[in-house]
Each structure stands twice: as C-alpha cells, then as structure tokens.
Write a protein that holds these residues in place. Sequence first.
Motif, PDB file in Angstrom:
ATOM      1  N   HIS A  96       0.829  -1.221   0.000  1.00 37.12           N
ATOM      2  CA  HIS A  96       0.000   0.000   0.000  1.00 37.12           C
ATOM      3  C   HIS A  96       0.863   1.270   0.000  1.00 37.12           C
ATOM      4  O   HIS A  96       0.561   2.239   0.680  1.00 37.12           O
ATOM      5  CB  HIS A  96      -0.939   0.015   1.209  1.00 37.12           C
ATOM      6  CG  HIS A  96      -1.992  -1.049   1.189  1.00 37.12           C
ATOM      7  ND1 HIS A  96      -3.090  -0.991   0.366  1.00 37.12           N
ATOM      8  CD2 HIS A  96      -2.108  -2.207   1.881  1.00 37.12           C
ATOM      9  CE1 HIS A  96      -3.848  -2.068   0.553  1.00 37.12           C
ATOM     10  NE2 HIS A  96      -3.273  -2.820   1.464  1.00 37.12           N
ATOM     11  N   ARG A 117      -3.847   6.795  -7.451  1.00 40.90           N
ATOM     12  CA  ARG A 117      -5.174   7.303  -7.104  1.00 40.90           C
ATOM     13  C   ARG A 117      -6.188   6.170  -6.948  1.00 40.90           C
ATOM     14  O   ARG A 117      -6.088   5.137  -7.614  1.00 40.90           O
ATOM     15  CB  ARG A 117      -5.640   8.286  -8.180  1.00 40.90           C
ATOM     16  CG  ARG A 117      -4.827   9.573  -8.231  1.00 40.90           C
ATOM     17  CD  ARG A 117      -5.102  10.331  -9.503  1.00 40.90           C
ATOM     18  NE  ARG A 117      -4.480  11.639  -9.523  1.00 40.90           N
ATOM     19  CZ  ARG A 117      -4.282  12.351 -10.631  1.00 40.90           C
ATOM     20  NH1 ARG A 117      -4.671  11.864 -11.805  1.00 40.90           N
ATOM     21  NH2 ARG A 117      -3.718  13.542 -10.566  1.00 40.90           N
ATOM     22  N   GLU A 118      -7.157   6.410  -6.080  1.00 45.37           N
ATOM     23  CA  GLU A 118      -8.164   5.405  -5.727  1.00 45.37           C
ATOM     24  C   GLU A 118      -9.166   5.193  -6.859  1.00 45.37           C
ATOM     25  O   GLU A 118      -9.824   6.140  -7.320  1.00 45.37           O
ATOM     26  CB  GLU A 118      -8.883   5.835  -4.462  1.00 45.37           C
ATOM     27  CG  GLU A 118     -10.113   5.044  -4.121  1.00 45.37           C
ATOM     28  CD  GLU A 118      -9.826   3.579  -3.860  1.00 45.37           C
ATOM     29  OE1 GLU A 118     -10.733   2.766  -4.100  1.00 45.37           O
ATOM     30  OE2 GLU A 118      -8.698   3.249  -3.419  1.00 45.37           O
ATOM     31  N   SER A 177     -13.014   6.335  -6.261  1.00 46.67           N
ATOM     32  CA  SER A 177     -13.237   7.771  -6.376  1.00 46.67           C
ATOM     33  C   SER A 177     -13.064   8.251  -7.813  1.00 46.67           C
ATOM     34  O   SER A 177     -13.810   9.114  -8.285  1.00 46.67           O
ATOM     35  CB  SER A 177     -12.273   8.528  -5.452  1.00 46.67           C
ATOM     36  OG  SER A 177     -12.585   8.301  -4.098  1.00 46.67           O
ATOM     37  N   SER A 180      -4.866   1.127  -0.550  1.00 47.59           N
ATOM     38  CA  SER A 180      -5.061   1.273  -1.991  1.00 47.59           C
ATOM     39  C   SER A 180      -5.809   0.103  -2.596  1.00 47.59           C
ATOM     40  O   SER A 180      -5.263  -0.997  -2.752  1.00 47.59           O
ATOM     41  CB  SER A 180      -3.699   1.418  -2.684  1.00 47.59           C
ATOM     42  OG  SER A 180      -3.860   1.491  -4.083  1.00 47.59           O
ATOM     43  N   ASN A 181      -7.063   0.331  -2.983  1.00 46.87           N
ATOM     44  CA  ASN A 181      -7.785  -0.643  -3.785  1.00 46.87           C
ATOM     45  C   ASN A 181      -7.229  -0.691  -5.199  1.00 46.87           C
ATOM     46  O   ASN A 181      -7.195  -1.753  -5.827  1.00 46.87           O
ATOM     47  CB  ASN A 181      -9.269  -0.288  -3.809  1.00 46.87           C
ATOM     48  CG  ASN A 181      -9.944  -0.554  -2.483  1.00 46.87           C
ATOM     49  OD1 ASN A 181      -9.927  -1.667  -1.972  1.00 46.87           O
ATOM     50  ND2 ASN A 181     -10.529   0.478  -1.896  1.00 46.87           N
ATOM     51  N   THR A 182      -6.768   0.442  -5.684  1.00 39.25           N
ATOM     52  CA  THR A 182      -6.162   0.489  -7.014  1.00 39.25           C
ATOM     53  C   THR A 182      -4.994  -0.479  -7.114  1.00 39.25           C
ATOM     54  O   THR A 182      -4.875  -1.238  -8.085  1.00 39.25           O
ATOM     55  CB  THR A 182      -5.690   1.914  -7.331  1.00 39.25           C
ATOM     56  OG1 THR A 182      -6.821   2.777  -7.448  1.00 39.25           O
ATOM     57  CG2 THR A 182      -4.897   1.964  -8.623  1.00 39.25           C
ATOM     58  N   SER A 228      -8.919  -6.358  -5.415  1.00 38.52           N
ATOM     59  CA  SER A 228      -9.128  -5.542  -4.225  1.00 38.52           C
ATOM     60  C   SER A 228     -10.390  -5.957  -3.497  1.00 38.52           C
ATOM     61  O   SER A 228     -10.547  -5.737  -2.295  1.00 38.52           O
ATOM     62  CB  SER A 228      -9.219  -4.064  -4.607  1.00 38.52           C
ATOM     63  OG  SER A 228     -10.335  -3.846  -5.468  1.00 38.52           O
ATOM     64  N   LEU A 271      -8.831   9.873  -1.368  1.00 43.11           N
ATOM     65  CA  LEU A 271      -7.692   9.110  -1.888  1.00 43.11           C
ATOM     66  C   LEU A 271      -7.383   9.431  -3.348  1.00 43.11           C
ATOM     67  O   LEU A 271      -6.732   8.645  -4.042  1.00 43.11           O
ATOM     68  CB  LEU A 271      -7.913   7.610  -1.705  1.00 43.11           C
ATOM     69  CG  LEU A 271      -8.169   7.138  -0.268  1.00 43.11           C
ATOM     70  CD1 LEU A 271      -8.353   5.632  -0.232  1.00 43.11           C
ATOM     71  CD2 LEU A 271      -7.070   7.571   0.676  1.00 43.11           C
TER      72      LEU A 271
END
Length: 570
Positions: A140, A145-146, A149, A188-190, A260, A559
């Motif tokens: 992480h 960027r997320e 979002s 971070s899901n990205t 994720s 995020l």
Amino acid sequence: MVIQNAQFCLLGAALTLLTSACNASSETATVETIPPEIVQAEALIAPWETDDAPGLSIAISVNDEIVFARGAGLANLEHGIAITPDTAFQVASISKQFTAFSTLMLVSEGQIDLDADIRTYLPELSAHPRTVTVRHLLDHMGGLRELTSLSVMAGWMADDIRQRDRELELLSRQTGVNFPAGAEVEYSNTGYTLLSHIVARVSGQSFHDFTRERIFEPLGMTGTRFPESRNALIASRAASYYPTRDGFANVVAANETAGSTGLFTTAPDLLKWAENFETRTVGDDRVFELMAERASAENGDASVFAKGQELRVYNGLETWSHGGTDAGFRAFLLRIPSEDFELSVMSNRTDFDSAGLAFALADTFLGDSANFTADPEPDWSPATTAQLAAYAGDYEIQPGMIFTIAAGEDALLFGPLGASADELQPLPQIAERAFMLNPAADISLVFAEPEDGASPYFDYTIGLHGSLKAPRVELAPFDAASVTLTEFAGVYESEELATAYTVTASDDGLMITHPRTGSFQAAAYQHDTFSSFSGAMRKLAFIRNQQGEITGFYGSAPLVDRVAFTRRDR
C-alpha cells in the motif's frame, strides 16, 4: 477439516444441538452438555436471530476442527431465505489476501520480480515521477489514485457495470499520483486491482481461473470464487441491504472488480484458507515468509494492512486479520496462530460491526488460554485546559473535508469548517488524548502527542476496524463574501477522466454539474479553493494564468489528489 459436533442452533429459549446439522452424533445435547463458550457465542449472535431482516454467517475453528458454525437472519428478504453456514457472501477487501498470495506464488516461482516496475507487466500504464513496483502495491505504498473515487469523478453511476478492462483503461490514463511511490502508506484498492491484472498477464490465465486452480480447488474451497461476470450464477448467494426508516433496501453491487474486492465465499471455506497458513498445503515457505513481512514508508508510517492482513497484538495474543466492506456486505477474518484459532464472520447489512463481533468471540473462546492477558484499562486523567487548547484547530480528513476542533471550558467541541459556536458538538473524553465522536458507530478521535503546543494530527478511529489520519491544516483568514462566483463559471474537461463538468454560480457557492451524475454544490473556504461534503469531488482548487483569468482547476476526492481539469469555454 470436518464440521464435527459443532453447529449449534437456537430454538426458542433453549439451546439444542440439532442432529440434522452435525456429522458425528445422532444424540441431542442438553443445555448442561453445551460448553459455556458456545452458550456465550449464541448470546452474542442472538440479536441477529430474525425472520424479517438480514443477518450473518459465522464459523470458528480450534485445533483444525470447526467448533461453531451458524447462520442467523435472512440471506434474501424478498424470498424469505434463511442464512446458513453455506450461504455465500461477497467478502470485499478480504479478497486482498488471496491477491497478495497469488502474486507471491508467482514471485516465488520466478515469474514476477517484486522490485520490478509494474509497467513491466502492464505497459499501458502511464509513467509516474517515481517507479511504482510490485512490492509498493503489496505494501500500500504505490501512491496511485483510488479507483472507486476516480470512477465517480469520471461520471460512472453506482449501478453501472464496472468491467475490469474499463477500470484498467481508466487507471492507465492517470498521469498524476497522490504521492511518490514509497514515500507514504495509503490504503489502496487500485494497487490490488492492478495486482490481479498482473497475475492474469503473467500466468496467462484469468484471475478467476488462476485462483480456482491454484488455491480454491487444492484447498477444497468448493463454495469460493472470483466470478468473471456480475451475471455469474453463485450458489446460495446472499443479497446485500442497508437499513431504512421503513426496514431495508437493496444495495446494488454492480462492479466486476477483482483483486481488491470481488471474492464470494462461505464462512467455513474461509477457515480452510486460514488453516493453510499452518498446514501450508498451498504455497511454499517463501510465499509465507513474504506474506508475513512488514514494511514502513520513507516517512516512518507502517504498512499496517500489507499483503491483505493486519498484524496486531490483542489481549497478549498475536493476531492476523482483515475486514471487508463492499455494497451491503461486511466481513472479517481473524487468525490467532498460537491458539490454532481461526474465525470468519460475514453479513449482508451495512450496519454490522464485523470486527467488534469477531474479537468479542475471540475473547469468549480464548479467555481461559494461558497466553490470554486482558489489556489493562488505560489510566488517564481528564485533559487540562492547556491540553484541550493543544488539540484545538482545523483538521483535514480527506481533501476538502475539514473539521474544526474548538476548546470549551471543560470539553472539546467538534463541527464542520465554518460551523457556528452553537453548532459544535461536545466530545466526551474516553482515554488519554481520545474523545468519542459517535458512540453508536464506535467512532472516536485520538489526538497525536502535541508538538510545540499543538497536536499535528488526529486519528479518526472506527472501533477495531482501523483509523484514518487527519493532519492539522493552517488556513489563511478568508471572507467568502469577497468571492466573485461568476468568474468561475464555465466548462471544464479532464483528459485523465475522459469527462467534463459545467460550473455555474449559485446563491450558496458554485454548482458543479455532470451530464450523467447530476449536480453538487461547492463553497469557497480559501482563495480560489472550494469544498463539498457530498459531491464527486470534495475539493476544487482553481488555476489562473498570468492575466488572472481562470484556466482550470485541480479536483480532489477521497484518496485522489489533484486531477487536472482544463477550461474549454474560452
């Protein structure tokens, strides 16, 4: 792993061992033969025993045997289908453990280099100021960027089908980052979405096929899968809900994100996965060594959720855990290796505290363990006037989301930026430097030790789930009435999002409108800077040229920092 004399159900006011749900005995247990920890566990679950509301599924294993497996409430309200241990739930971010493990299997086999640029495997991604490595994503620390979002900013609706290829295309257009890779830690899901794509590219299989063949089938996890499509049939799937004034409503889970999130599984299946950390049926020693490695960023912050699992000491016990939140689903997986204890809990309602129940059940089953030492109640004294003053100030939880902390005579006061004195909420103190914000949701603010007379940040803490750091911000004196709102009006376009917004002046600030998602308001709080508490963007920082004309703005969201928008109407 066998479910043996383990599945207890509540029938009326008495606890009875139902022979139809057990493998090893045909005799009915009496109340006197039920272990006290089972009775206590049933009491903890009793609030979700209902035939008209969503509920939970839970399984607990001790010494490689399931000692408790239960369902409570309804998997589907419209059809009146009850939850059982075999009900499948989407477990959201618990998916990250499987993504990390899959990546590290390929690392151990020499097919992925931990310290390679991720563009080695996904060359369509944009170059960034500092190389982002596979290791950064696992820890992480990528600074990317997320995705969630970004999709909202790009105008995707909540019920749009978020196809994996479309998500990757959106991420590939991002030229900016939140911070240089390795500099900070930011959940971070990205990063984990990209890891699933890396696994697929390197293995030559879909992520669904790789995890099925390499993990789920060898472990006998027959009720577990990463579906390839949102339209895939999933046996005994629970629907997800949120509470309303009149009952419950469906929460649409339209995305096809994997890595994720996205994993569907059952409570007993998750225990098979958890026990693999002891049996090592799948994965070699190198994989498990890497899964356990902890790392810190350049600023000293620890990567708490590295490799999809948090290491913490709880009541003297080393625990490994991770929670999950997606649509109406809530889940938690807990491992305590020294006790050979594993617990999985999952729910289909948004108001469920999965971590709170998981650790309460751990207390119930392990309270008599020789290794269990209850954490002592903290010794603290009420904050002095000087200490309260050190906590007072403005703090930014996410871009543009700024809250004011004021010091009263004997208490702290909390409210949004610009709130009047009578709108501020008092915060009861609950521990040293800790104050309760929302008792119902167990949300508290924990202030950092003051430096030069002022706390540099507070942790927005959500029970046992974790916290968000809110740094102190210094704002310049500002008069919103001095702003000429009409000069900001125009059409603004972002190449990174492939979308445009129209900005108009309104009585209360700016109205920001997207052709698909509608409008939200933003209010000025600093020079050329606006904030919104409910829009697709929480902060808009406008840009002027040398002639003082507004030429664009940087949009930020949770995020996501500084996505560039260019004015197109001039």
